[in-house]
Design a protein around this motif. Structure first.
Motif, mmCIF file in Angstrom:
data_model
loop_
_atom_site.group_PDB
_atom_site.id
_atom_site.type_symbol
_atom_site.label_atom_id
_atom_site.label_comp_id
_atom_site.label_asym_id
_atom_site.label_seq_id
_atom_site.Cartn_x
_atom_site.Cartn_y
_atom_site.Cartn_z
ATOM 1 N N ALA A 181 8.085 0.297 -5.288
ATOM 2 C CA ALA A 181 6.819 0.435 -4.567
ATOM 3 C C ALA A 181 7.038 0.705 -3.078
ATOM 4 N N LYS A 182 8.010 0.035 -2.491
ATOM 5 C CA LYS A 182 8.225 0.142 -1.036
ATOM 6 C C LYS A 182 8.712 1.536 -0.623
ATOM 7 N N ASP B 7 7.417 4.321 -1.239
ATOM 8 C CA ASP B 7 6.273 5.134 -0.824
ATOM 9 C C ASP B 7 5.252 4.334 -0.040
ATOM 10 N N ALA B 8 5.666 3.190 0.490
ATOM 11 C CA ALA B 8 4.720 2.307 1.175
ATOM 12 C C ALA B 8 4.194 2.955 2.451
ATOM 13 N N VAL B 9 2.927 2.648 2.737
ATOM 14 C CA VAL B 9 2.283 3.109 3.961
ATOM 15 C C VAL B 9 2.117 1.911 4.878
ATOM 16 N N ASN C 218 0.832 -1.200 0.000
ATOM 17 C CA ASN C 218 0.000 0.000 0.000
ATOM 18 C C ASN C 218 0.862 1.244 0.000
ATOM 19 N N THR C 219 0.562 2.179 -0.891
ATOM 20 C CA THR C 219 1.183 3.493 -0.865
ATOM 21 C C THR C 219 0.052 4.515 -0.760
ATOM 22 N N LYS C 220 0.400 5.761 -0.641
ATOM 23 C CA LYS C 220 -0.621 6.802 -0.465
ATOM 24 C C LYS C 220 -1.581 6.866 -1.639
ATOM 25 N N THR D 41 -2.291 0.879 -4.614
ATOM 26 C CA THR D 41 -2.218 -0.407 -3.931
ATOM 27 C C THR D 41 -1.797 -1.433 -4.962
#
Length: 222
Positions: free
Chosen positions: A216-217, A219-221, A106-108, A111
Motif C-alpha cells: 500500500a505504501k 502508492d501512498a499519497v 491513502n493512495t491515489k 484508501t
C-alpha cells in the motif's frame, strides 16, 4: 498362552470409562487412532474396541499403551476434558476497533483503513478498503501476497479482476474468497465516486501486515 485382552459387554461401566478416558487422552494429544496404534504397536482394531467400551486391557497392555503415549497410567482411569492442542496455547488476545478508528493509508485510487493495529504478529489482517480506481490502467499491476483473503462489499459495486478468471461483479452484500498469491485487483464498477468493502487477509507468515503495508505504501499519497 494367556489372552492380552478381555472382551466385555459395552454396558459394563469400567470398560466404558476406559474407552472414554483413552479417547480424551488421544484428543488432548491431537492423535488419530491410527497414530496411537503406530506409537504403541497395538492393533488398530483393539484400540477401536477399547474406545467403544467393547474391550478391556490387561495390565501389560495398559503399560504398553501408556508407555507409547508417554502418559501416566492414572490418566486412563480419570475422565478428563480435552485441552488445547500442544503448541497452540490460548493467548487471550483481543482488540476492539471503533468506528472511525484505524491506521489509514491513502493512495491515489484507494484508501486503506487497517483495523486492530495494536496487535502485532497477526495471522489475519482486517481492513476497510475504499475503492476509487475504475480501470486496470489506473490500478497498475495486479497485487500478489502470501495467504488467502475474503472481500465483502459494503457499499456500491466492485469488479474483481484475477489472474486466472474472468472479472466478477460484486454488489453490496456479495463476497469473494481468493488465493492471495494469484494476481488480483478490486475496481469501482458503480456510478458512485467510490465503493467500499471489508477485506480479511490471512497467512501462516507472521509478517503479513508488513507485506500488505509495503504494497500500500508504494502508492501512498502524503
Amino acid at each position: 498362552m494367556t489372552d492380552t485382552t478381555v472382551s466385555a459387554p459395552a454396558s459394563e461401566g469400567p470398560h466404558s470409562q476406559l474407552g472414554q478416558c483413552l479417547k480424551a487422552a488421544r484428543q488432548v494429544r491431537g492423535l488419530t487412532l491410527k497414530q496411537v496404534a503406530e506409537k504403541t504397536g497395538m492393533a488398530l482394531s483393539t484400540l477401536s474396541k477399547v474406545e467403544n467400551g467393547l474391550m478391556s486391557l490387561t495390565y501389560d497392555k495398559l503399560l504398553q499403551l501408556t508407555s507409547g503415549l508417554q502418559m501416566d497410567i492414572a490418566e486412563l482411569f480419570s475422565p478428563t476434558t480435552p485441552q488445547p492442542e500442544p503448541g497452540r496455547p490460548v493467548t487471550a488476545r483481543r482488540s476492539v476497533s471503533r468506528a472511525g478508528q484505524g491506521q489509514i493509508v491513502n493512495t491515489k485510487f484507494y484508501t486503506y483503513t487497517y483495523q486492530c493495529t495494536d496487535l502485532i504478529g497477526k495471522r489475519m489482517v482486517p481492513m476497510i478498503a475504499e475503492v476509487r480506481a475504475r480501470t486496470l490502467d489506473e490500478f497498475g499491476p495486479l497485487l500478489r501476497h502470501s495467504g488467502e483473503e475474503y472481500f465483502l462489499v459494503t457499499r456500491g459495486t466492485i469488479a474483481v479482476h484475477t489472474e486466472f478468471y474472468a472479472p466478477e461483479i460484486l454488489n453490496e452484500g456479495d463476497g469473494i474468497y481468493i488465493d492471495s498469491t494469484m494476481g488480483h485487483a478490486y475496481l469501482n464498477a458503480g456510478s458512485a465516486e467510490s465503493a467500499q468493502g471489508v477485506c480479511l487477509c490471512t497467512s501462516e507468515q507472521a509478517d503479513l501486515f508488513e507485506q500488505l503495508h509495503r504494497i500500500a505504501k508504494k502508492d501512498a499519497v502524503e
